[in-house]
Write an enzyme that holds these catalytic residues in place. Structure first.
Site, PDB file in Angstrom:
ATOM      1  N   ASN A  11     -15.072  -1.791  -0.056  1.00 20.81           N
ATOM      2  CA  ASN A  11     -14.522  -2.620  -1.132  1.00 20.81           C
ATOM      3  C   ASN A  11     -14.689  -4.093  -0.752  1.00 20.81           C
ATOM      4  O   ASN A  11     -15.194  -4.410   0.311  1.00 20.81           O
ATOM      5  CB  ASN A  11     -13.048  -2.269  -1.392  1.00 20.81           C
ATOM      6  CG  ASN A  11     -12.222  -2.421  -0.139  1.00 20.81           C
ATOM      7  OD1 ASN A  11     -12.093  -3.522   0.391  1.00 20.81           O
ATOM      8  ND2 ASN A  11     -11.670  -1.318   0.355  1.00 20.81           N
ATOM      9  N   ASP A  49      -9.666   4.720  -0.061  1.00 18.96           N
ATOM     10  CA  ASP A  49      -8.817   5.887  -0.312  1.00 18.96           C
ATOM     11  C   ASP A  49      -9.531   7.195   0.025  1.00 18.96           C
ATOM     12  O   ASP A  49      -8.903   8.175   0.391  1.00 18.96           O
ATOM     13  CB  ASP A  49      -8.385   5.899  -1.783  1.00 18.96           C
ATOM     14  CG  ASP A  49      -7.382   4.794  -2.056  1.00 18.96           C
ATOM     15  OD1 ASP A  49      -6.473   4.631  -1.216  1.00 18.96           O
ATOM     16  OD2 ASP A  49      -7.512   4.086  -3.064  1.00 18.96           O
ATOM     17  N   LYS A  51     -30.958   9.630   6.915  1.00 15.16           N
ATOM     18  CA  LYS A  51     -30.873   8.895   5.646  1.00 15.16           C
ATOM     19  C   LYS A  51     -31.138   9.861   4.486  1.00 15.16           C
ATOM     20  O   LYS A  51     -32.148  10.583   4.501  1.00 15.16           O
ATOM     21  CB  LYS A  51     -31.910   7.762   5.658  1.00 15.16           C
ATOM     22  CG  LYS A  51     -31.849   6.911   4.426  1.00 15.16           C
ATOM     23  CD  LYS A  51     -32.843   5.773   4.509  1.00 15.16           C
ATOM     24  CE  LYS A  51     -32.924   5.099   3.150  1.00 15.16           C
ATOM     25  NZ  LYS A  51     -34.045   4.175   3.076  1.00 15.16           N
ATOM     26  N   ASP A  81      -2.977   8.092   4.528  1.00 21.56           N
ATOM     27  CA  ASP A  81      -2.313   6.837   4.124  1.00 21.56           C
ATOM     28  C   ASP A  81      -1.649   6.275   5.385  1.00 21.56           C
ATOM     29  O   ASP A  81      -0.608   6.780   5.830  1.00 21.56           O
ATOM     30  CB  ASP A  81      -1.296   7.103   3.010  1.00 21.56           C
ATOM     31  CG  ASP A  81      -0.822   5.788   2.402  1.00 21.56           C
ATOM     32  OD1 ASP A  81      -0.567   4.841   3.170  1.00 21.56           O
ATOM     33  OD2 ASP A  81      -0.710   5.710   1.165  1.00 21.56           O
ATOM     34  N   ILE A  82      -2.241   5.247   5.943  1.00 20.04           N
ATOM     35  CA  ILE A  82      -1.823   4.747   7.256  1.00 20.04           C
ATOM     36  C   ILE A  82      -0.407   4.180   7.210  1.00 20.04           C
ATOM     37  O   ILE A  82       0.462   4.539   8.008  1.00 20.04           O
ATOM     38  CB  ILE A  82      -2.819   3.661   7.739  1.00 20.04           C
ATOM     39  CG1 ILE A  82      -4.225   4.264   7.838  1.00 20.04           C
ATOM     40  CG2 ILE A  82      -2.370   3.063   9.064  1.00 20.04           C
ATOM     41  CD1 ILE A  82      -5.341   3.246   8.039  1.00 20.04           C
ATOM     42  N   VAL A  83      -0.154   3.281   6.242  1.00 27.67           N
ATOM     43  CA  VAL A  83       1.159   2.618   6.201  1.00 27.67           C
ATOM     44  C   VAL A  83       2.263   3.630   5.885  1.00 27.67           C
ATOM     45  O   VAL A  83       3.362   3.556   6.442  1.00 27.67           O
ATOM     46  CB  VAL A  83       1.143   1.416   5.223  1.00 27.67           C
ATOM     47  CG1 VAL A  83       1.185   1.849   3.766  1.00 27.67           C
ATOM     48  CG2 VAL A  83       2.285   0.460   5.528  1.00 27.67           C
ATOM     49  N   LYS A 126       5.058   2.163  -5.345  1.00 30.62           N
ATOM     50  CA  LYS A 126       4.476   2.329  -3.995  1.00 30.62           C
ATOM     51  C   LYS A 126       5.514   2.099  -2.907  1.00 30.62           C
ATOM     52  O   LYS A 126       5.524   2.774  -1.887  1.00 30.62           O
ATOM     53  CB  LYS A 126       3.323   1.339  -3.786  1.00 30.62           C
ATOM     54  CG  LYS A 126       2.036   1.877  -4.336  1.00 30.62           C
ATOM     55  CD  LYS A 126       0.886   0.926  -4.206  1.00 30.62           C
ATOM     56  CE  LYS A 126      -0.165   1.393  -5.202  1.00 30.62           C
ATOM     57  NZ  LYS A 126      -1.257   0.461  -5.342  1.00 30.62           N
TER      58      LYS A 126
HETATM   59  O1  C5P Z   1      -1.962   2.975  -2.389  1.00 29.83           O
HETATM   60  P1  C5P Z   1      -2.560   1.651  -2.163  1.00 29.83           P
HETATM   61  O2  C5P Z   1      -3.919   1.691  -1.498  1.00 29.83           O
HETATM   62  O3  C5P Z   1      -2.587   0.754  -3.358  1.00 29.83           O
HETATM   63  O4  C5P Z   1      -1.526   0.965  -1.155  1.00 29.83           O
HETATM   64  C1  C5P Z   1      -1.766  -0.249  -0.592  1.00 29.83           C
HETATM   65  C2  C5P Z   1      -1.017  -0.381   0.698  1.00 29.83           C
HETATM   66  O5  C5P Z   1      -1.133   0.804   1.493  1.00 29.83           O
HETATM   67  C3  C5P Z   1      -1.591  -1.494   1.560  1.00 29.83           C
HETATM   68  O6  C5P Z   1      -0.562  -2.010   2.349  1.00 29.83           O
HETATM   69  C4  C5P Z   1      -2.620  -0.735   2.401  1.00 29.83           C
HETATM   70  O7  C5P Z   1      -2.909  -1.435   3.611  1.00 29.83           O
HETATM   71  C5  C5P Z   1      -1.930   0.564   2.651  1.00 29.83           C
HETATM   72  N1  C5P Z   1      -2.814   1.741   2.781  1.00 29.83           N
HETATM   73  C6  C5P Z   1      -2.920   2.357   4.010  1.00 29.83           C
HETATM   74  N2  C5P Z   1      -3.716   3.461   4.123  1.00 29.83           N
HETATM   75  C7  C5P Z   1      -4.388   3.935   3.067  1.00 29.83           C
HETATM   76  C8  C5P Z   1      -4.283   3.308   1.822  1.00 29.83           C
HETATM   77  C9  C5P Z   1      -3.486   2.197   1.711  1.00 29.83           C
HETATM   78  O8  C5P Z   1      -2.306   1.907   4.990  1.00 29.83           O
HETATM   79  N3  C5P Z   1      -5.166   5.023   3.219  1.00 29.83           N
END
Ligand code: C5P
Length: 405
Positions: A214, A283, A293, A312-314, A344
């Site tokens: 992105n 995502d 390739k 989802d890391i956070v 969220k």
């Molecule tokens: O769900 P979304 O991507 O909109 O959420 C954004 C927040 O979640 C940001 O703080 C982003 O750094 C974190 N995030 C994450 N891991 C993911 C997706 C989003 O830590 N796979």
């Protein structure tokens, strides 16, 4: 609004070829909302005409100490009191010497003595003059009295020499001046705190030459890391692939994809008090990474590309029962900003979320500017649009006030 809006800056111009750059500096400072009064030394007027600065500043230019008409309009003491900042760009070797001694032999030197505003100096001179022991001693004297010296930069000079002595470019000067007006988390306030920050995009490989990603620039996370270090924190910055220099004093861990970022974040979160997820994590990732390739002839890739969800890391960190730092996320939204951000905040069990509207191309993703709303379980706080570097300091103050109250 920027941190320069309505700031009253007295801009002194000394004699030197760099004075032509100061014309651009005035224009840019005014674009950022600052009010500028220009004071020129006699030497400066040999390089640029007062009329140029009058047109650019929109105000009469001050040149003489003993000019009765000018004194009647705005006397020099009044001018000295008006100023919130004294900026001299360029400042010559001669003027540095006069300021170090405390001369009051022209309007500008007199104003420097009469004003209590902070003094910021952007030197420009021949490299040998700059490196001369007399000049360096004057600079040291001025610094000891609290003056800030911005630059000079090194490079080729108008006289043909190469070395230190070029005035900093106007855009760099403006960034440095803007931070002087930005509320900062106090130096030392975060001593003993460990902060981990994720920043930038992730890159999810498809084959050895292609990836999904992105437009995230990483600027917001990097600016937060710099602000946190400035306030005394120990900072770990987990950076996706971005083209940004590591902020001074910050420990940087470079990662490429979401799984690598997750592993680094888990480790950092074990030892941190505050975790800020500013990264735009992809995502999804391709289910299979082709070792060769992928050939166009191998068929229709649209129909064969299978994606799986990234962790989802956070959210994983916020849902911990043990070793859970105060956890802050970002929500970049193109519509229903507050509603989606709140959703969220609760779904990911965050302590705080920073919502930004990325539908405006001037703010947010891949821009130098950002405008955000800080949301937590107690309320919302809307912050004015500002440069990411300036916003970071103000934002960190808000986060820290909650995290370490
Ligand atoms: O769900 P979304 O991507 O909109 O959420 C954004 C927040 O979640 C940001 O703080 C982003 O750094 C974190 N995030 C994450 N891991 C993911 C997706 C989003 O830590 N796979």
């Amino acid at each position: 609004m920027t941190s320069l809006t309505d700031r009253r800056i007295l801009l002194g111009v000394a004699g030197g070829i760099a004075a032509y750059k100061t014309a651009d500096l005035v224009r840019r400072l005014r674009e950022r909302g600052a009010e500028i009064r220009v004071v020129m030394t006699p030497g400066a007027q040999e390089f640029v005409s007062p009329l140029t600065f009058q047109a650019l500043s929109g105000k009469p230019v001050h040149t003489d100490l003993l000019d009765t008409a000018a004194e009647a309009a705005m006397g020099h003491i009044e001018l000295a009191k008006w100023a919130q900042l004294l900026l001299i760009a360029p400042v010559s070797a001669n003027l540095l010497a006069k300021l170090a001694i405390g001369f009051a032999d022209n309007l500008l030197t007199t104003l420097c003595l009469a004003s209590e505003a902070p003094l910021v100096l952007a030197p420009a001179m021949n490299q040998a003059m700059w490196q001369h022991a007399a000049t360096q001693a004057n600079v040291q004297t001025l610094q000891q009295r609290g003056a800030q010296i911005l630059g000079p930069a090194s490079g080729s000079q108008a006289c043909g020499d190469v070395g230190p002595g070029r005035m900093l470019e106007p855009n760099l000067l403006i960034e440095r001046i803007a931070t002087l007006f930005t509320p900062q988390t106090e130096v030392g306030q975060l001593t003993g705190k460990h902060i981990a920050i994720t920043a930038g995009p992730t890159r999810e490989p498809l084959d050895p030459v292609r990836y999904l990603s992105n437009y995230s620039s990483g600027k917001m996370g990097f600016a937060l890391a710099a602000a946190a270090h400035h306030a005394g924190a120990e900072v770990t910055l987990i950076a996706g692939p971005v083209d940004l220099p590591t902020p001074r004093g910050v420990k940087r861990i470079d990662v490429l994809n979401a799984l690598e970022m997750h592993a680094a974040a888990k480790q950092a979160a074990d030892h941190c008090d505050l975790f800020i997820a500013a990264a735009a994590v992809a995502d999804f990732r391709p289910q299979q990474i082709s070792s060769q390739k992928i050939k166009k002839s191998e068929g229709n890739i649209e129909g064969t590309l299978r994606l799986i969800k990234n962790p989802d890391i956070v959210a994983a960190i916020a849902k911990r029962n043990h070793k859970r730092p105060f956890t802050v996320g970002f929500a970049a939204e193109t519509e229903k900003l507050i509603k989606h951000a709140r959703e969220k905040l609760s779904r990911k069990k965050l302590d705080m979320i920073i919502a930004n509207d990325i539908s405006d191309p001037d703010n947010g993703f891949n821009s130098d500017y950002n405008q955000v709303v800080v949301i937590d379980h107690e309320g919302e706080y809307s912050m004015s649009a500002a440069l990411k570097s300036e916003l970071a300091a103000a934002l960190l103050e808000k986060i820290v006030a909650r995290a370490f109250k």
